[in-house]
Design a protein around this motif. Structure first.
Motif, PDB file in Angstrom:
ATOM      1  N   PHE A 251       0.824  -1.207   0.000  1.00 32.68           N
ATOM      2  CA  PHE A 251       0.000   0.000   0.000  1.00 32.68           C
ATOM      3  C   PHE A 251       0.863   1.265   0.000  1.00 32.68           C
ATOM      4  O   PHE A 251       0.463   2.291  -0.548  1.00 32.68           O
ATOM      5  CB  PHE A 251      -0.919  -0.004   1.228  1.00 32.68           C
ATOM      6  CG  PHE A 251      -1.818  -1.204   1.296  1.00 32.68           C
ATOM      7  CD1 PHE A 251      -2.966  -1.272   0.532  1.00 32.68           C
ATOM      8  CD2 PHE A 251      -1.504  -2.268   2.121  1.00 32.68           C
ATOM      9  CE1 PHE A 251      -3.801  -2.380   0.589  1.00 32.68           C
ATOM     10  CE2 PHE A 251      -2.329  -3.386   2.190  1.00 32.68           C
ATOM     11  CZ  PHE A 251      -3.481  -3.448   1.413  1.00 32.68           C
ATOM     12  N   LEU A 252       2.066   1.166   0.606  1.00 37.30           N
ATOM     13  CA  LEU A 252       2.962   2.314   0.633  1.00 37.30           C
ATOM     14  C   LEU A 252       3.714   2.487  -0.682  1.00 37.30           C
ATOM     15  O   LEU A 252       3.999   3.611  -1.103  1.00 37.30           O
ATOM     16  CB  LEU A 252       3.968   2.166   1.782  1.00 37.30           C
ATOM     17  CG  LEU A 252       3.391   2.145   3.211  1.00 37.30           C
ATOM     18  CD1 LEU A 252       4.490   1.850   4.218  1.00 37.30           C
ATOM     19  CD2 LEU A 252       2.722   3.477   3.529  1.00 37.30           C
ATOM     20  N   VAL A 257       5.348   3.546  -7.142  1.00 36.19           N
ATOM     21  CA  VAL A 257       5.684   2.797  -8.356  1.00 36.19           C
ATOM     22  C   VAL A 257       4.808   3.250  -9.520  1.00 36.19           C
ATOM     23  O   VAL A 257       5.253   3.267 -10.679  1.00 36.19           O
ATOM     24  CB  VAL A 257       5.523   1.280  -8.097  1.00 36.19           C
ATOM     25  CG1 VAL A 257       5.709   0.494  -9.383  1.00 36.19           C
ATOM     26  CG2 VAL A 257       6.518   0.823  -7.043  1.00 36.19           C
ATOM     27  N   SER A 258       3.570   3.631  -9.251  1.00 37.42           N
ATOM     28  CA  SER A 258       2.656   4.037 -10.331  1.00 37.42           C
ATOM     29  C   SER A 258       3.102   5.318 -11.030  1.00 37.42           C
ATOM     30  O   SER A 258       2.658   5.607 -12.148  1.00 37.42           O
ATOM     31  CB  SER A 258       1.245   4.234  -9.770  1.00 37.42           C
ATOM     32  OG  SER A 258       1.229   5.263  -8.795  1.00 37.42           O
ATOM     33  N   THR A 259       3.998   6.060 -10.402  1.00 35.64           N
ATOM     34  CA  THR A 259       4.481   7.293 -11.042  1.00 35.64           C
ATOM     35  C   THR A 259       5.552   7.020 -12.085  1.00 35.64           C
ATOM     36  O   THR A 259       5.877   7.902 -12.881  1.00 35.64           O
ATOM     37  CB  THR A 259       5.061   8.245  -9.975  1.00 35.64           C
ATOM     38  OG1 THR A 259       6.156   7.617  -9.303  1.00 35.64           O
ATOM     39  CG2 THR A 259       3.993   8.608  -8.953  1.00 35.64           C
ATOM     40  N   PHE A 260       6.120   5.783 -12.077  1.00 38.17           N
ATOM     41  CA  PHE A 260       7.142   5.439 -13.068  1.00 38.17           C
ATOM     42  C   PHE A 260       6.465   5.194 -14.406  1.00 38.17           C
ATOM     43  O   PHE A 260       5.486   4.442 -14.497  1.00 38.17           O
ATOM     44  CB  PHE A 260       7.916   4.192 -12.650  1.00 38.17           C
ATOM     45  CG  PHE A 260       8.687   4.373 -11.370  1.00 38.17           C
ATOM     46  CD1 PHE A 260       9.077   5.627 -10.935  1.00 38.17           C
ATOM     47  CD2 PHE A 260       9.044   3.279 -10.592  1.00 38.17           C
ATOM     48  CE1 PHE A 260       9.790   5.799  -9.764  1.00 38.17           C
ATOM     49  CE2 PHE A 260       9.752   3.433  -9.418  1.00 38.17           C
ATOM     50  CZ  PHE A 260      10.130   4.704  -9.005  1.00 38.17           C
ATOM     51  N   PRO A 261       6.972   5.789 -15.486  1.00 34.35           N
ATOM     52  CA  PRO A 261       6.295   5.654 -16.786  1.00 34.35           C
ATOM     53  C   PRO A 261       6.368   4.251 -17.356  1.00 34.35           C
ATOM     54  O   PRO A 261       5.407   3.742 -17.908  1.00 34.35           O
ATOM     55  CB  PRO A 261       7.037   6.656 -17.672  1.00 34.35           C
ATOM     56  CG  PRO A 261       8.374   6.847 -17.010  1.00 34.35           C
ATOM     57  CD  PRO A 261       8.142   6.690 -15.553  1.00 34.35           C
ATOM     58  N   GLN A 262       7.538   3.602 -17.237  1.00 29.88           N
ATOM     59  CA  GLN A 262       7.707   2.284 -17.836  1.00 29.88           C
ATOM     60  C   GLN A 262       8.612   1.447 -16.929  1.00 29.88           C
ATOM     61  O   GLN A 262       9.293   1.944 -16.057  1.00 29.88           O
ATOM     62  CB  GLN A 262       8.343   2.382 -19.227  1.00 29.88           C
ATOM     63  CG  GLN A 262       7.456   3.070 -20.261  1.00 29.88           C
ATOM     64  CD  GLN A 262       8.180   3.193 -21.596  1.00 29.88           C
ATOM     65  OE1 GLN A 262       9.377   2.946 -21.681  1.00 29.88           O
ATOM     66  NE2 GLN A 262       7.446   3.587 -22.626  1.00 29.88           N
ATOM     67  N   GLY A 263       8.626   0.151 -17.194  1.00 33.02           N
ATOM     68  CA  GLY A 263       9.588  -0.733 -16.554  1.00 33.02           C
ATOM     69  C   GLY A 263       9.174  -1.266 -15.208  1.00 33.02           C
ATOM     70  O   GLY A 263       9.886  -2.053 -14.611  1.00 33.02           O
ATOM     71  N   ALA A 264       8.005  -0.842 -14.686  1.00 28.93           N
ATOM     72  CA  ALA A 264       7.591  -1.330 -13.375  1.00 28.93           C
ATOM     73  C   ALA A 264       6.309  -2.146 -13.453  1.00 28.93           C
ATOM     74  O   ALA A 264       5.646  -2.353 -12.440  1.00 28.93           O
ATOM     75  CB  ALA A 264       7.407  -0.141 -12.423  1.00 28.93           C
ATOM     76  N   GLY A 265       5.954  -2.602 -14.668  1.00 34.05           N
ATOM     77  CA  GLY A 265       4.697  -3.325 -14.840  1.00 34.05           C
ATOM     78  C   GLY A 265       4.622  -4.590 -14.014  1.00 34.05           C
ATOM     79  O   GLY A 265       3.640  -4.826 -13.295  1.00 34.05           O
ATOM     80  N   GLU A 266       5.639  -5.430 -14.089  1.00 34.72           N
ATOM     81  CA  GLU A 266       5.639  -6.686 -13.340  1.00 34.72           C
ATOM     82  C   GLU A 266       5.666  -6.429 -11.839  1.00 34.72           C
ATOM     83  O   GLU A 266       4.974  -7.095 -11.066  1.00 34.72           O
ATOM     84  CB  GLU A 266       6.852  -7.527 -13.753  1.00 34.72           C
ATOM     85  CG  GLU A 266       6.879  -8.896 -13.101  1.00 34.72           C
ATOM     86  CD  GLU A 266       8.034  -9.742 -13.601  1.00 34.72           C
ATOM     87  OE1 GLU A 266       8.306 -10.783 -12.982  1.00 34.72           O
ATOM     88  OE2 GLU A 266       8.670  -9.350 -14.610  1.00 34.72           O
TER      89      GLU A 266
END
Length: 416
Positions: A251-252, A257-266
């Motif tokens: 939750f923290l 992580v959602s602010t990163f445009p790419q590369g954090a999908g997984e």
């Protein structure tokens, strides 16, 4: 007749104990890291053999001391917390849906803890420097051999063998006691050479997180070297708090992580699964689902494939708040105890704990038998090295009882 022939011969039992101790410690410090490069079960086989030899040596030489030391370890606060953690893990077999595999996992955990506690109790009060030199020798030889294998594989444009990769993991974590021993003996050049080999090996394991974990260990080493008490306390507190607040981490982290445009999908999917598990079954956070439910749940589909593999998730999911609290307390006291070791051992011990925790947090080899046995061997190596340092104080004898020419014992001692 010369003075040499007037000396009293050593007790055969003492000779046998010293030989067994040398073979046992050599098995852990010299043979294990080298054999790990050629056998995937090296640590599982060699760690128990080495510890059993140490125990036999202690029973031959000083059985009463071994028993009393073992009792003190078990009745100490960290010892009771560790026993409580293992007992809770075994008790979780009652509600684990995968009893067979969970029983095997519990057996490996119990064996590793028993070997660690009994092995520490079996160490003599003084360890010989000749025995302790095997720690640096074994890690150095294994590191050079592993680096050669990696270079050969690269020249052939082939992937490094899986067994070699596992052996490199063993070498990386065993490098910390070896480096601590070399630095405590002021062998700076040898320490630099070993650090260079280990650093190059770590760079070959970047994808699995071992390079990042070694960097964390190096930062901890430098911090403890600069300020032992403050750094060890802060590192112990950070690790303990991370375990305790693990259910809050998704939750923290998700807004960040959602602010990163790419590369954090997984990674985002993993956090989403983690948050969903916490929200869907909050009462299971008390007892946990039982041992081995994360791995088996992923295999049969009870947990989604993006489910976290980190130890932070596994402890809470399998053992609940009881197991998480006990685990955090164990690590806190262990790191604080490492920070109180003499000379460079404090920095090396805290670095080893930091590296092992970082690896587990990144999802590497969580509670696998070979990893548990390797960690038990590393703990024993630190314990042995701590008993091979210079003594800074000793009981003061009355002047009338002091023999002429009495001098302080040399480092490394003669007992072990």
């Amino acid at each position: 007749m010369s003075h040499r022939h007037l000396q009293t011969p050593l007790d055969p039992a003492t000779d046998a104990a010293r030989l067994l101790r040398r073979i046992g410690f050599g098995t852990l410090a010299l043979v294990l890291p080298i054999a790990s490069l050629v056998s995937r079960r090296a640590a599982v086989v060699l760690a128990p053999i080495g510890v059993v030899l140490l125990i036999i040596a202690a029973l031959i030489e000083e059985p009463a001391t071994f028993v009393s030391t073992l009792k003190r370890a078990l009745l100490s606060r960290p010892g009771m917390i560790l026993v409580g953690l293992v007992g809770w893990a075994v008790l979780s077999l009652v509600w684990s849906p995968y009893t067979a595999s969970a029983t095997e996992k519990a057996g490996n955990l119990v064996l590793a803890v028993v070997l660690g506690i009994c092995g520490m109790a079996a160490l003599p009060e003084r360890m010989r420097a000749s025995n302790l030199n095997l720690a640096a020798l074994g890690t150095g030889i294994a590191g050079a051999f592993a680096l050669a294998l990696v270079v050969i594989a690269a020249l052939r444009h082939a992937d490094t063998d899986a067994g070699v990769e596992r052996g490199i993991s063993v070498i990386l974590i065993m490098a910390w006691p070896a480096l601590a021993w070399l630095l405590s003996r002021e062998r700076g050049l040898s320490a630099v050479g070993l650090a260079l080999v280990v650093g190059l090996l770590a760079l070959t394991r970047f994808e699995d997180g071992e390079a990042v974990a070694m960097i964390c260990g190096a930062v901890a080493f430098g911090a403890v070297s600069a300020n032992r008490e403050a750094a060890s306390t802060i590192i112990a507190a950070i690790i303990a708090v991370l375990i305790l607040i693990a259910p809050l981490l998704p939750f923290l982290l998700m807004p960040i992580v959602s602010t990163f445009p790419q590369g954090a999908g997984e990674f985002t999917q993993t956090l989403a699964v983690w948050a969903d598990v916490v929200s869907r079954e909050p009462f299971k956070l008390i007892t946990g689902h039982g041992l081995d439910t994360v791995l088996r749940g992923r295999m049969i589909g009870a947990l989604p494939q993006p489910a976290p593999t980190t130890l932070l998730f596994e402890v809470w999911y399998e053992l609940g708040i009881v197991g998480a609290t006990a685990a955090s307390a164990c690590l806190y006291f262990a790191i604080r105890a490492a920070g109180r070791m003499p000379s460079a051992l404090a920095a090396g011990g805290v670095a080893a704990f930091s590296t092992a925790f970082a690896l587990s947090a990144l999802g590497f080899a969580t509670l696998q038998p070979w990893w548990l046995m390797t960690l038990a061997a590393v703990v024993l190596m630190f314990g042995a090295i701590a008993r091979g340092q210079y003594r800074t104080d000793r009981p003061v004898a009355p002047l009338s009882l002091k023999p002429a020419g009495t001098s302080r014992p040399k480092a490394g001692g003669t007992a072990g």
